[in-house]
Enzyme design. Structure first.
Site, PDB file in Angstrom:
ATOM      1  N   ASP A 167       0.322  -0.558  -6.407  1.00 23.92           N
ATOM      2  CA  ASP A 167      -0.830  -1.120  -5.705  1.00 23.92           C
ATOM      3  C   ASP A 167      -1.392  -2.228  -6.593  1.00 23.92           C
ATOM      4  OD1 ASP A 167      -3.016  -1.387  -3.893  1.00 23.92           O
ATOM      5  OD2 ASP A 167      -4.254  -0.087  -5.131  1.00 23.92           O
ATOM      6  N   SER A 168      -2.315  -3.000  -6.040  1.00 29.18           N
ATOM      7  CA  SER A 168      -3.001  -4.006  -6.852  1.00 29.18           C
ATOM      8  C   SER A 168      -3.846  -3.348  -7.941  1.00 29.18           C
ATOM      9  CB  SER A 168      -3.905  -4.848  -5.955  1.00 29.18           C
ATOM     10  OG  SER A 168      -4.875  -4.008  -5.358  1.00 29.18           O
ATOM     11  N   HIS A 214      -7.604   1.928  -1.351  1.00 28.59           N
ATOM     12  CA  HIS A 214      -8.781   2.169  -2.199  1.00 28.59           C
ATOM     13  C   HIS A 214      -9.847   2.990  -1.461  1.00 28.59           C
ATOM     14  CE1 HIS A 214      -7.198  -0.999  -4.840  1.00 28.59           C
ATOM     15  NE2 HIS A 214      -8.113  -0.674  -5.737  1.00 28.59           N
TER      16      HIS A 214
HETATM   17  N1  DGL Z   1      -5.322  -0.948  -2.088  1.00 35.48           N
HETATM   18  C1  DGL Z   1      -5.068  -2.248  -1.526  1.00 35.48           C
HETATM   19  C2  DGL Z   1      -4.832  -2.115  -0.029  1.00 35.48           C
HETATM   20  O1  DGL Z   1      -4.419  -1.056   0.397  1.00 35.48           O
HETATM   21  C3  DGL Z   1      -6.125  -3.200  -1.969  1.00 35.48           C
HETATM   22  C4  DGL Z   1      -5.722  -4.618  -1.859  1.00 35.48           C
HETATM   23  C5  DGL Z   1      -6.495  -5.572  -2.707  1.00 35.48           C
HETATM   24  O2  DGL Z   1      -6.216  -5.640  -3.891  1.00 35.48           O
HETATM   25  O3  DGL Z   1      -7.318  -6.305  -2.162  1.00 35.48           O
HETATM   26  O4  DGL Z   1      -4.990  -3.023   0.736  1.00 35.48           O
END
Ligand code: DGL
Length: 263
Positions: free
Chosen positions: A6-7, A181
């Site tokens: 993930d980010s 998130h």
């Molecule tokens: N957890 C990411 C999602 O599901 C967050 C993305 C982000 O970094 O903006 O979209």
């Protein structure tokens, strides 16, 4: 080994479900925190970055990839599947279960702006949203609040009120968490929308899909899981604190945490 990325720490909401369902499989989690948030970036930008992350994970010899990020999935899932041959599980907002469950015919989806811009969301709407009204709610800022560890403070509650206050009065009865998130904000979200709105977190269903694909791979394992490994492009001390807050002391205590940079 399964690679989950993930980010930032959002994908841990998927990690914990996968860890529960596949207790003997080694898990490698990658948080691209130096590049977080993905949501406000262009789809092309995200695609390029996600390809780099995937190449890094492949070098760690993962057998399967979970893109535990709706934004990265919207921008890059098709691209990754075209490039790499390993099984890849991605995320999409859980519109289908929301449409199946709604009594009022009104559902809402919370996600990052980029998730709504991606072509996959348009396809999802065309497939499942006929006959119901879908309220699309971009939620800039919430990812940053979770990254900062503010799960129910005044700033986070302020954003949630701004994004969600109108929904119950409009008759929405199903609310989809379209960003990994957001499950960490679930108690605060439920407090804001009240008891008449059901919140849908797709992580358990995604974990079941991971297990189905894993069983098809038919890998033998040692039957003992190694300490879970976590990589971040950000600060490893901070990630350890975040693991403690979001997954608990036990996981954080045994976690093997590394900082990496992606050239
Ligand atoms: N957890 C990411 C999602 O599901 C967050 C993305 C982000 O970094 O903006 O979209």
């Amino acid at each position: 080994m399964i690679g989950i990325f993930d980010s930032g720490v959002g994908g841990l909401s998927v990690w914990r479900e996968v860890a529960l369902l596949l207790p003997e499989i080694d898990l490698l989690y990658f948080a691209d925190q130096d590049y977080c948030p993905y949501g406000p970036r262009t789809l092309a930008d995200i695609r390029q970055r996600v390809e780099k992350v995937t190449r890094f994970l492949l070098a760690q010899e993962i057998d399967m990839l979970v893109v535990a990020c709706n934004t990265a999935s919207a921008a890059a899932l098709a691209h990754l599947r075209g490039l790499f041959s390993l099984p890849i599980v991605g995320m999409e907002p859980a519109l289908k279960p929301a449409v199946e469950k709604t009594n009022s015919g009104k559902v809402a989806v919370m996600a990052t702006p980029a998730t709504f811009q991606g072509e996959p969301f348009g396809r999802l709407m065309a497939r499942f949203a006929s006959g119901v009204q879908v309220f699309v709610q971009p939620c800039p800022g919430l990812v940053e609040q979770v990254e900062q560890g503010d799960l129910d403070g005044p700033a986070t509650l302020g954003l949630l009120h701004r994004y969600l206050d109108g929904l119950p009065a409009q008759g929405v009865d199903e609310l989809v968490l379209g960003c990994t998130h957001y499950p960490f904000l679930r108690p605060a979200i439920e407090a804001v929308v009240g008891p008449d709105v059901q919140v849908i977190d797709p992580a358990p269903a995604v974990a079941r899909q991971v297990r189905r694909l894993w069983e098809r791979l038919d890998r033998t394992t040692l039957g003992i899981r190694q300490s879970p490994r976590f990589f971040t492009t950000g600060d490893m001390v901070r990630l350890r604190q975040q693991l403690r807050q979001l997954l608990g002391k036990e996981v954080a205590g045994e976690a093997d945490v590394h900082a990496v940079s992606l050239a």
